[in-house]
Design an enzyme around this catalytic site. Structure first.
Site, PDB file in Angstrom:
ATOM      1  N   LYS A  17       0.823  -1.222   0.000  1.00 27.51           N
ATOM      2  CA  LYS A  17       0.000   0.000   0.000  1.00 27.51           C
ATOM      3  C   LYS A  17       0.853   1.266   0.000  1.00 27.51           C
ATOM      4  O   LYS A  17       0.552   2.220  -0.709  1.00 27.51           O
ATOM      5  CB  LYS A  17      -0.929   0.025   1.217  1.00 27.51           C
ATOM      6  CG  LYS A  17      -2.005  -1.023   1.248  1.00 27.51           C
ATOM      7  CD  LYS A  17      -2.986  -0.797   2.378  1.00 27.51           C
ATOM      8  CE  LYS A  17      -2.332  -0.709   3.746  1.00 27.51           C
ATOM      9  NZ  LYS A  17      -1.660  -1.968   4.157  1.00 27.51           N
ATOM     10  N   THR A  18       1.910   1.264   0.813  1.00 25.05           N
ATOM     11  CA  THR A  18       2.753   2.464   0.907  1.00 25.05           C
ATOM     12  C   THR A  18       3.451   2.733  -0.412  1.00 25.05           C
ATOM     13  O   THR A  18       3.469   3.872  -0.901  1.00 25.05           O
ATOM     14  CB  THR A  18       3.795   2.309   2.028  1.00 25.05           C
ATOM     15  OG1 THR A  18       3.125   2.088   3.270  1.00 25.05           O
ATOM     16  CG2 THR A  18       4.649   3.562   2.138  1.00 25.05           C
ATOM     17  N   PHE A  19       4.042   1.696  -0.993  1.00 24.28           N
ATOM     18  CA  PHE A  19       4.762   1.880  -2.254  1.00 24.28           C
ATOM     19  C   PHE A  19       3.812   2.345  -3.351  1.00 24.28           C
ATOM     20  O   PHE A  19       4.130   3.263  -4.118  1.00 24.28           O
ATOM     21  CB  PHE A  19       5.449   0.573  -2.652  1.00 24.28           C
ATOM     22  CG  PHE A  19       6.484   0.743  -3.721  1.00 24.28           C
ATOM     23  CD1 PHE A  19       7.648   1.455  -3.475  1.00 24.28           C
ATOM     24  CD2 PHE A  19       6.294   0.206  -4.980  1.00 24.28           C
ATOM     25  CE1 PHE A  19       8.606   1.624  -4.458  1.00 24.28           C
ATOM     26  CE2 PHE A  19       7.243   0.362  -5.972  1.00 24.28           C
ATOM     27  CZ  PHE A  19       8.409   1.074  -5.714  1.00 24.28           C
ATOM     28  N   LYS A  39      -0.891   9.188   6.501  1.00 24.12           N
ATOM     29  CA  LYS A  39      -0.992   7.885   7.162  1.00 24.12           C
ATOM     30  C   LYS A  39      -1.620   8.150   8.525  1.00 24.12           C
ATOM     31  O   LYS A  39      -0.925   8.392   9.515  1.00 24.12           O
ATOM     32  CB  LYS A  39       0.401   7.265   7.313  1.00 24.12           C
ATOM     33  CG  LYS A  39       0.423   5.894   7.975  1.00 24.12           C
ATOM     34  CD  LYS A  39       0.057   4.797   7.015  1.00 24.12           C
ATOM     35  CE  LYS A  39       0.244   3.428   7.660  1.00 24.12           C
ATOM     36  NZ  LYS A  39      -0.172   2.332   6.771  1.00 24.12           N
ATOM     37  N   ASP A  56       6.712   4.004   6.892  1.00 25.24           N
ATOM     38  CA  ASP A  56       5.753   4.221   5.807  1.00 25.24           C
ATOM     39  C   ASP A  56       5.342   5.689   5.723  1.00 25.24           C
ATOM     40  O   ASP A  56       5.250   6.265   4.630  1.00 25.24           O
ATOM     41  CB  ASP A  56       4.509   3.354   6.006  1.00 25.24           C
ATOM     42  CG  ASP A  56       4.789   1.871   5.844  1.00 25.24           C
ATOM     43  OD1 ASP A  56       5.873   1.521   5.333  1.00 25.24           O
ATOM     44  OD2 ASP A  56       3.936   1.059   6.237  1.00 25.24           O
ATOM     45  N   GLU A 117      -3.365   6.718   3.186  1.00 22.53           N
ATOM     46  CA  GLU A 117      -3.089   5.278   3.243  1.00 22.53           C
ATOM     47  C   GLU A 117      -3.638   4.668   4.527  1.00 22.53           C
ATOM     48  O   GLU A 117      -3.377   5.159   5.625  1.00 22.53           O
ATOM     49  CB  GLU A 117      -1.584   5.007   3.173  1.00 22.53           C
ATOM     50  CG  GLU A 117      -1.274   3.517   3.149  1.00 22.53           C
ATOM     51  CD  GLU A 117       0.172   3.187   3.477  1.00 22.53           C
ATOM     52  OE1 GLU A 117       0.421   2.027   3.870  1.00 22.53           O
ATOM     53  OE2 GLU A 117       1.036   4.074   3.361  1.00 22.53           O
ATOM     54  N   VAL A 119      -4.527   1.118   7.089  1.00 25.06           N
ATOM     55  CA  VAL A 119      -3.723   0.141   7.826  1.00 25.06           C
ATOM     56  C   VAL A 119      -4.169  -1.265   7.445  1.00 25.06           C
ATOM     57  O   VAL A 119      -5.357  -1.525   7.252  1.00 25.06           O
ATOM     58  CB  VAL A 119      -3.868   0.324   9.353  1.00 25.06           C
ATOM     59  CG1 VAL A 119      -3.322   1.662   9.780  1.00 25.06           C
ATOM     60  CG2 VAL A 119      -5.318   0.184   9.801  1.00 25.06           C
ATOM     61  N   THR A 178       2.328  -7.170  -7.729  1.00 26.27           N
ATOM     62  CA  THR A 178       2.885  -8.518  -7.659  1.00 26.27           C
ATOM     63  C   THR A 178       3.730  -8.683  -6.401  1.00 26.27           C
ATOM     64  O   THR A 178       4.800  -8.086  -6.277  1.00 26.27           O
ATOM     65  CB  THR A 178       3.738  -8.831  -8.904  1.00 26.27           C
ATOM     66  OG1 THR A 178       2.958  -8.597 -10.083  1.00 26.27           O
ATOM     67  CG2 THR A 178       4.196 -10.279  -8.889  1.00 26.27           C
ATOM     68  N   HIS A 207       6.760  -7.379  -9.850  1.00 28.26           N
ATOM     69  CA  HIS A 207       7.484  -7.501  -8.582  1.00 28.26           C
ATOM     70  C   HIS A 207       8.641  -6.501  -8.583  1.00 28.26           C
ATOM     71  O   HIS A 207       9.452  -6.472  -9.502  1.00 28.26           O
ATOM     72  CB  HIS A 207       8.017  -8.924  -8.396  1.00 28.26           C
ATOM     73  CG  HIS A 207       8.686  -9.123  -7.079  1.00 28.26           C
ATOM     74  ND1 HIS A 207      10.054  -9.127  -6.933  1.00 28.26           N
ATOM     75  CD2 HIS A 207       8.167  -9.292  -5.839  1.00 28.26           C
ATOM     76  CE1 HIS A 207      10.355  -9.302  -5.659  1.00 28.26           C
ATOM     77  NE2 HIS A 207       9.239  -9.406  -4.975  1.00 28.26           N
TER      78      HIS A 207
END
Length: 226
Positions: A17-19, A39, A56, A117, A119, A178, A207
């Protein structure tokens, strides 16, 4: 993209989620928009001379432009790396909607878009009385779902989408990320997800090895405007 804010949730914890949120921030900035991350509640923090800090939340701050104060991005920084409800109890902190809404309002005044974002997965509560759905209703924003591509993703994605909709909230898109590079039949699973999920598809991330700058992936996501 005409949205002024949206909430990024996921099919589970540890699914990126963070990325993904950082990629979305860079994508929005690349379109000339002022975009900042938030966040609201973070568990698993390290103490520094500036207070408790979460990795994050710091990543979201680094991806934001303008750069808001940390305490606005992450109003509740909980030390223990456990479920937020447990971390808050251990820290003797009461998570409340009012500080979260106040921080969100200040961030919204600073930017064109706020990427919030969540949790864990969608059903992870913030405390005994506040679910993520409660927070999203209070902020009056739609939801974007990150689907971690690994064995079991079809079940998790359909359940998460159904839960968001059952909560009476708008799920405006989903992103495939991924998680397992060795997952069998990734393309086949992706095709089935696109058929079965009744929400717009925003793109697929392969990925990603550690250390990759999220800005380099901004062109891979294609939100369907609201």
């Amino acid at each position: 993209m005409s949205l002024s804010a949206f909430y990024v949730t996921g099919t589970d914890t540890g699914i990126g989620k963070t990325f993904v949120s950082c990629i979305l921030l860079h994508m929005l900035r690349g379109r000339g928009q002022r975009a900042v991350g938030m966040k609201p509640v973070a568990s698993g923090c390290t103490y520094s001379d500036t207070g408790w800090r979460n990795e994050d939340a710091l990543a979201l701050q680094a991806a934001s432009d303008p750069t808001p104060a940390y305490d606005l991005i992450n109003p509740y920084a909980l030390p223990a790396a456990v479920a937020p409800e447990i971390a808050a109890i251990e820290a003797r902190v009461t998570v409340a909607l009012e500080p979260l809404s106040a921080s969100f309002t200040q961030l919204r005044a600073q930017a064109d878009v706020v990427v919030v974002e969540g949790v864990g997965g969608w059903a992870t509560p913030l405390n005994a009385t506040i679910d993520q759905a409660t927070l999203v209703r209070a902020l009056e924003i739609p939801v974007v779902l990150v689907v971690g591509l690994r064995l079991g993703c079809m079940n998790h994605a359909r359940l998460s989408t159904a839960a968001i909709m059952a909560d009476g909230l708008r799920c405006i898109g989903w992103i495939a990320n991924t998680i397992d590079p060795h997952m069998a039949r990734i393309e086949e699973n992706l095709a089935l997800l696109r058929q079965r999920l009744p929400i717009p598809y925003w793109g697929h991330l392969p990925h990603i090895p550690p250390g990759i700058n999220p800005a380099t992936l901004a062109t891979r996501l294609h939100p369907q405007g609201d």
